[in-house]
Design a protein around this motif. Sequence first.
Motif, mmCIF file in Angstrom:
data_model
loop_
_atom_site.group_PDB
_atom_site.id
_atom_site.type_symbol
_atom_site.label_atom_id
_atom_site.label_comp_id
_atom_site.label_asym_id
_atom_site.label_seq_id
_atom_site.Cartn_x
_atom_site.Cartn_y
_atom_site.Cartn_z
ATOM 1 N N UNK A 1 0.826 -1.202 0.000
ATOM 2 C CA UNK A 1 0.000 0.000 0.000
ATOM 3 C C UNK A 1 0.861 1.253 0.000
ATOM 4 N N UNK B 1 0.958 4.131 -2.867
ATOM 5 C CA UNK B 1 0.838 5.570 -2.608
ATOM 6 C C UNK B 1 2.004 6.331 -3.229
ATOM 7 N N UNK C 1 -2.163 9.433 4.962
ATOM 8 C CA UNK C 1 -3.182 8.846 4.100
ATOM 9 C C UNK C 1 -3.144 7.338 4.008
ATOM 10 N N UNK C 2 -2.034 6.737 4.374
ATOM 11 C CA UNK C 2 -1.948 5.287 4.257
ATOM 12 C C UNK C 2 -1.617 4.644 5.599
ATOM 13 N N UNK D 1 -4.356 5.245 8.637
ATOM 14 C CA UNK D 1 -5.589 4.460 8.461
ATOM 15 C C UNK D 1 -5.335 2.954 8.481
ATOM 16 N N UNK D 2 -4.201 2.537 7.903
ATOM 17 C CA UNK D 2 -3.930 1.101 7.848
ATOM 18 C C UNK D 2 -3.689 0.529 9.236
ATOM 19 N N UNK E 1 -15.751 0.814 9.180
ATOM 20 C CA UNK E 1 -16.786 0.005 8.538
ATOM 21 C C UNK E 1 -16.235 -1.022 7.561
ATOM 22 N N UNK E 2 -14.967 -0.896 7.200
ATOM 23 C CA UNK E 2 -14.451 -1.827 6.212
ATOM 24 C C UNK E 2 -13.975 -3.129 6.831
ATOM 25 N N UNK F 1 -14.633 -6.349 7.777
ATOM 26 C CA UNK F 1 -15.719 -7.313 7.623
ATOM 27 C C UNK F 1 -15.720 -8.354 8.712
#
Lengths: 255, 261, 254
Positions: free
Chosen positions: B158, B162, B175-176, B179-180, B255-256, B258
Motif C-alpha cells: 500500500x 501511494x 493517508x496510508x 488508516x492502515x 466500517x471496512x 468485515x
Amino acid sequence: MTTKEDYAREKKVKVSVTDLTKCYDELLVLDDINFDIYDGEMLCIVGPTGCGKTTFLNTLARFIPATKGEILVDGVPSNPRCHNIAFVFQEISSVPWLSVEDNIRFGLKIKKLPADEIERRVEAMLELVGLKPFRRNFPQELSSSMEQRVVIARNFALNPDLLLMDEPYGQLDIKLRYYLEDELIRIWNELKSTVLFVTHNIEEAVYLGQRILVLSNKPAKIKEEIIVDLPRPRKFDDPAFVKIREHVTESIRWW
Amino acid sequence: MSTAAILKKNSKLFLPVLSMSIFLAIWQVLHWIIGGEFLPSPYQVYLEAMRMFSIKIGGNSVWMHIYYSLRRVILAYLLGAATGLPLGMYMGWNRTFDKVVKPVFEVLRPIPPIAWIPIAILWFGIGEGPKIFICYVGAFVIFVLNSYTGMRYTDPLLIAAARTYGATRRQQLFNVAIPASMPSVFAGVQNALSMSWMCVLAAELVGAREGVGYLIIQGMDMYKPPMIMVGMIIIGIIGASLAVILRRFERVVCPWRRDLT
Amino acid sequence: MAQRPNIKIECRNVSKSFVTEQYTINVLDDISLQVEENEFLVVLGPGQSGKTTLLNCMAGIIMPDAGQILLDGKTITGPGPDRGVVFQQYALFPWKTVMDNVSFGLYIKGVGKSKRNEVAQKYIDLVGLQGFETSYPHQLSGGMKQRVGLARAWANGPEVLLMDEPFGALDAQTRYAMEKETLSIWEKDKRTVVFVTNNVEEAIYLGDRVIVLSCMPGRIKSQYPIDIPKPREYTDPRFLEMRRKISDDTELSL
C-alpha cells in the motif's frame, strides 16, 4: 465424432450421482444433478464463474452434506470409511512439517496400510513424479510446481476410487501448466485412476478431458455433455481442438 | 410452531440465558457443598446487592462509588491515549526514533502497573494522583505497543502504491500508514480500557475512600462475603459494558472491517 | 518517409541482482528496450524471470544496480504520478470507498473535491462499476477489485501505465473479460502501456509487440511484433500460429 452411446459402451460405471441438490437456506445452488463417472475416466467439469463448482465438489467429496440426492461408488452409497475419495485443492496443501517422502506416506499411514505396502507405493510415486532426488527436502524448499507434484503424488499413492481436483494449476504460469497437465495425464495413464477435474479454464478442460460436463449458471444443472475423442498429445492449434474449445465456450456463454 | 422452530427463532437470546442459568445452578450447588460462610448463595448476593444500592457506604451511594472509579479510569485512559498513540505511531514510522526509544521502553514495559504503586504514592501522595497514574501506566504501554505494531506492519504494497501516485512521506503517513494501523490501534483501545479498569481496582485496594475497590475492602473488613461478591460482580458488568460500547464504536469508525460484522 | 516514432519510456542497460550469502542471482542482466508513445508493449516471461523486477524499476519503486530508465528522455529517480501502476494484488486502500480509491491520485495532487469526483466517475463508468461508488473493497469480487485498480491508475492521467500481471489472481473466464475490457479502455483513452504477464494468450491478445524474457539471468530473448488487427480472436488461425511460435520460444521454469 464419438457419440455418447459409443463412449459409454466399453465402460463400467464407477461413481453414480443421482438427483444431487444443495440449498443454503433459500438459495438453491445445485439443482437435481444426475451423471455417471466411468471407471478410469478423466472427466472435466466447466462452468461460468460463480456457478457453484466448488459447492459441487465439496458435496461430492462429502465435505458438506447434500440437501438431497445420492452418490454411489461401485454401486454402494459413498462412505468415507471404505471408499477412497482423494481431493486436490486449489491452494497447495502439502504438510509443511513433513519431508516430501513423509508427505506421500502421510495419507497411506492414515489409511493404516501395511508397512511394506506403504514403502512400495512411496518409492513408486517418487519415481513417477520425478521427485526422488528431493525426497528428504521440505515443501517450502521447493518451487510451487514441485510442491503441487508432492500433493498429486500423495493423492495418487492412495490409489483412490475417485480423485477430485479443484483447479490445482490455477495460479501457475501457462507453460508450467501444460507441463503439469502432461504429467497428470501420464500418471493417470499409468495408474488408470478415475479423475474428476474441475476448472474455469476451457482450454485446460479440452486438453485433459475425455468427456466434459458443462454446468449452467446458478442454480447449477448439467447443461451439456461433450465427448472429446482427440488423440493425445493434444495440440491447442489443431483445428479439431479449436472447434471443440469454441463449442464449449459457446455453451458456457449462453446461460 | 414446533419447539425446535421457536427455539431457532429466539436462538440469539436462548443460548446466553441457558449458559447463565447453568452458571447460577453450579454456583448454588457449590454453595451447598462449600458452606455459607465461604461461598454465599446467588440469592444472598442478590439480597445484599439490593441492600447496598439502597444505603450509603462510607458516605457515598454505590452509584457514586462507581462514578469515582469510572472517572479515574477515563481520565487515565484518555491521557494514555493522548501520549501513547502518537509515541507508538512515531516509533513505528521513524526507524531512527525507534532505535533510540525502544531499549528504554523494552525495560519499562515488563514492570507491572501495580509495581508502580509505592513510587506513585511517593510522587503524588495519597489521593486521586497515584490511582490515576497506575491506570495511566497500564493503558499507556498498551497504546504504544498496539499503535507501534499497526504502523510497523502496514502492508508495504500500500505504501508502494501511494508512492506511485506521488505521495510525499508525510502524505504516506497520514493517508496510508495511519488508516492502515487503525485495526491494530483499536485492538489496543479495547485492551487498554480493560487494563485501566483492572488497574483502578488494584490502586483502590491500597488506600481509597471511594470507588468500587473500596466497596470490596469494606466487605472484607466487615467480614461480609456477599458484599465482596457484589463488588466483584459490579466490576465484571461494568468491564463488559465498556467493551461492548467500544466494539460498537469501532464498527462505526472502521466500517471496512468485515470480520467485525 | 515514415515519421520517426516518439520514444516514451526506455531502459538502457538495466541490471539488477539479488545477493544472498550463498549466491547472487542476476534477476535482470543488461536489459535495453524502448517503448513508443501509445504503444501497448507486453513483457512475457515464466515464473521467476524478473519481469516484475523490471516493472518495479520502471515504476521507480526499486532502483536498478546499473543502467538507467528514461521517461521522455529524462532519467527517473523514484516513483511518481507520471507512471501509474496496476498491481497484481490490487493494492486498494481497504478503508476507502471505490470513489475515494479511484480519486486517490487526484487527491494527492491537490485537485478539488468536485473536480476529482467528476474525473473519477468517468473512469468508474468506463470500467463498468457504476453503482458501486460507495462500496468498500472487501465487498467486491476479485475482478471488480482489479477494475477499481485499473480505474484508479488510469484516472490519474499518467504518461505511462505499468501493469504487473494484473489478472494473475483471477480465474480464466474473468481474465478473458478483463483483457477485453482493458483493450476497450485503451482504445478509448490511448496511452503508453507496459504490461507484464506469464500468459502467452494474454500477451498476444493485448500486445502490439511482445518481448520474451529469459529466466535467470533475465535477458531479452526475442521480440515479436503482433500484426493481427485488434480486437483479436483467441481461436483465429493467425493468433494460434503466433501462439505456437512464442510458446515454443518461452522457457519452462520448474
